[in-house]
Design a protein around this motif. Sequence first.
Motif, short mmCIF file in Angstrom:
data_model
loop_
_atom_site.label_atom_id
_atom_site.label_comp_id
_atom_site.label_asym_id
_atom_site.label_seq_id
_atom_site.Cartn_x
_atom_site.Cartn_y
_atom_site.Cartn_z
N ALA A 141 51.18 22.17 29.19
CA ALA A 141 51.05 20.81 28.39
C ALA A 141 51.18 20.07 29.49
O ALA A 141 50.38 19.01 29.78
CB ALA A 141 51.95 20.60 27.28
N THR B 249 45.67 27.26 33.94
CA THR B 249 46.31 27.88 32.75
C THR B 249 45.77 29.24 32.77
O THR B 249 46.57 30.29 32.45
CB THR B 249 45.81 27.25 31.58
N ILE C 71 54.68 26.87 27.55
CA ILE C 71 53.84 25.99 26.65
C ILE C 71 54.01 24.60 27.19
O ILE C 71 53.20 23.93 27.43
CB ILE C 71 54.22 25.98 25.09
#
Length: 853
Positions: A822, A783, A818
């Motif tokens: 996730a 990330t 996003i």
Amino acid sequence: MHANRNKKAVKRVEKGMMKANRIRNLFAVFAIVLTTFMITTVFSLGINYMENMKLMQVRTAGTTANASLAMPTEKQEQQIKNLEYVKTVGTQYMVGSVAEKNDEGRDLSIALSYYDTTEWDKHYKETIKDIEGKYPSNENEIMLSKDALSQLGMKEPKLNMEIPLSYYDKNGQQEKNFTLSGWFHSYTGTGMGFVSEAYCKNAGYTMAEDGVLSLSLNKMPDDFYRIQKDVELNENQSFGGAVSMKSSSGSVIAMVILLVFFIIGSGYLLIYNVLYISISNDTRFYGLMKTLGTTQKQIKSLVKNQAVKFACIGIPIGILLATAVSFGIVPFVLNEGFEQGKSMMDAEVFFHPSIYILSVIFSAVTVWIACNAPAKAAAKISPIEALKFQNFAPKKTKSRNSTNGGKLHVMAFHNVFRDKKRAALVFMSLFMGITMILGVNGVISSMSAENFIKEYMDYNFEYTDIQFEQYEQLNKEVPQFDEHFVEQIKQLDGIKNIDVQKTVWAGIDFNENDLEGFMKIKYEDSKYKAKGQSYEQTIETLKGYAESGDYGCYITTLPDDRVLEEYNAEHPDTPIDMEAFKRGETAIAGKDTEYNAPNTALVGETLTLTADSTDGKATDFKIGGAFYYDDYDNTLSEGIGRRKEINMVPDVIFVSEAGMERLTKEPIISAIGVDIKSFNDLERIDSELQAINSTLTTSEWQLKSSVNQKELYNQMNYSLSLLGNGAAILLIVIGLINFVNVMLTGVVARKNEFAIMESIGTTKKQIRKILTLEGGIYALISTLLIMTFGNAFLMLVADAVPHMANYAVFKYPVALVIGLIAAIFVICLSVPAIVYKATSDETVIERLHNFDS
């Protein structure tokens, strides 16, 4: 230590290793199959997309020829045929058109032509399909397109059936019973009919009066410019040229190249990872081979030979799989892409040898590069290092004096970076896949249909009277629209604004003093000077045009006054008096190039204009300004042509509504621009406009609808989106496979380590937590890479987007970022614990008993 030169022994060892590492072999072959499959699929889609775009271009144009010349002389024809850069020369006659009407009373749109053998076989056949029968040879034979047959109400044509037609040719209206010699499917959107050479001879058609030469050139556009210099043309002649679609193909080529390199990178990581982990597991074995005299070269050869065998199995399987899938995917992608745009085109599937050649080369290079580093690593292992080796243990360890050393998250962090290369492989795989899909979606989402339409259309709907766009309009224009039609459009719900452009042809009094500055500039770049005619002789020629009433141009209104404000802002030194223009006292001459600007010489002069209308009278207009091409680009007036190609006359003169009223009370509505309030109402309003259009009884007009532009955009965008996202998803899959592969082999390799931990009191729950934390660290660092280097890459994409398409506006894919992050966290946190649970069924005693001593 003496080198072991027994090649047979090495081959037996290699064979034994292949048998002993079946799971590793399956992983390696799978990695190569997946890489080859993706490369082949991308090449297949890319090449097929470009071929279909080329096919669409020629089908829409109705010819594969690059240039044309109407009414050539025998000398010109022979001169053109002798040029070395002209490949083929075809001949065609525009014979006439069908003069019948349909049930609704609208004129049929069926053009009648004659093509010689070269034109039909070399330039036209490739643009049509489903040919039945043959080209006409007898005078009474005719060949029709399916569009033409449909307009004539013939749903089931038969060869040699009788076709009674009322039509116009050069001799006036004719009635004749033709025999149908054949039919075909065309893509030009209009009905086509072909008659024979015998018909043309009997009707008096000649090349000099009715013919068109159709040319196929070696290199466009260079040869197109060359031929204009090499062939001397008559006063009213000019070469026509086809429009190229290279920009569209160029973007596809760039996309394919980018995807291939990303796939190669990801495939390299996957294959390298499998071989690297395998070598780590076999470290002691390679060390033992060293003690028996095996050389580094032999060990390298041992590893590479295995990789070659994997490639020999995986590459053919990948290509066969991609070929099989391509029979479904390629037609689906192309047909779905064209269907999204409601295109009349049928997608064709091409299987070029280059697809397979490129796939084999790129896949083989990927495998070779990927196995090179592991082979070197295996060759460098010394017997002493091999004896001390523990699976995935670092070569060097550092003593850490810390009170946090026993904490689970600290242990997890050190475990992740215990083997830095392995960790880097996982990070790179995940990062490349996610960055790729973000980049592809960043590009695609930046290109909205609405922005596409705004860039290429000034209005949502544009009506144009095509009589005013003729290169030479020899007849007086017949009004196509009226005020009632405009009022009908205004009454539609959702209409925001309507701009109406009115035009009339007007003669210009030939006052040599007022026109002198304009004439002298225009003469320098005119056909008259090119032919060796002096300026004085040219003036006499132009006076002859003026005496016959042919010296003049189209006078048109400005649909949007805001262009004057923009002009004054851009040209503060030569502003236009806006109030005088609006009052109708002044006019604007246009359009000039900045290199040669004759219209600027008219500024300040007074021209006397006489409208070609029943109330037309001599009216004086002072020229208050002159537009360059860049100053005014409204699509309603950009195509305005001329009644006669005189050359040394203003292209167009703009006036205000008040100016037009001074000139005539009978101007013709030449164009209508319609804007709507909401883009969501586009299809509804388009449907309602079609209903209003059906009330028109004329046919010399066309409607450019945003719906068609939206469909064109969807057609282009759909294919690129499916191609780009499909490859990006596969790259993410590769990254996840790398992650699962690392975790699986890592947990298996560390099962003895976990057994020792359990023997000193660590619970299985704590070990699962450590592994889950390791997965979390992989997800967290991936990330961080995405939010830093990935965003840096997106910034480059944002800078590149406007250069890829001038209507594109980059939008950061927040929701996608996003969602992907996730998903990565969910997978990375869950996989390690699942793998551990699947591999820890044995008891601690059993695992310790199997500990390699």
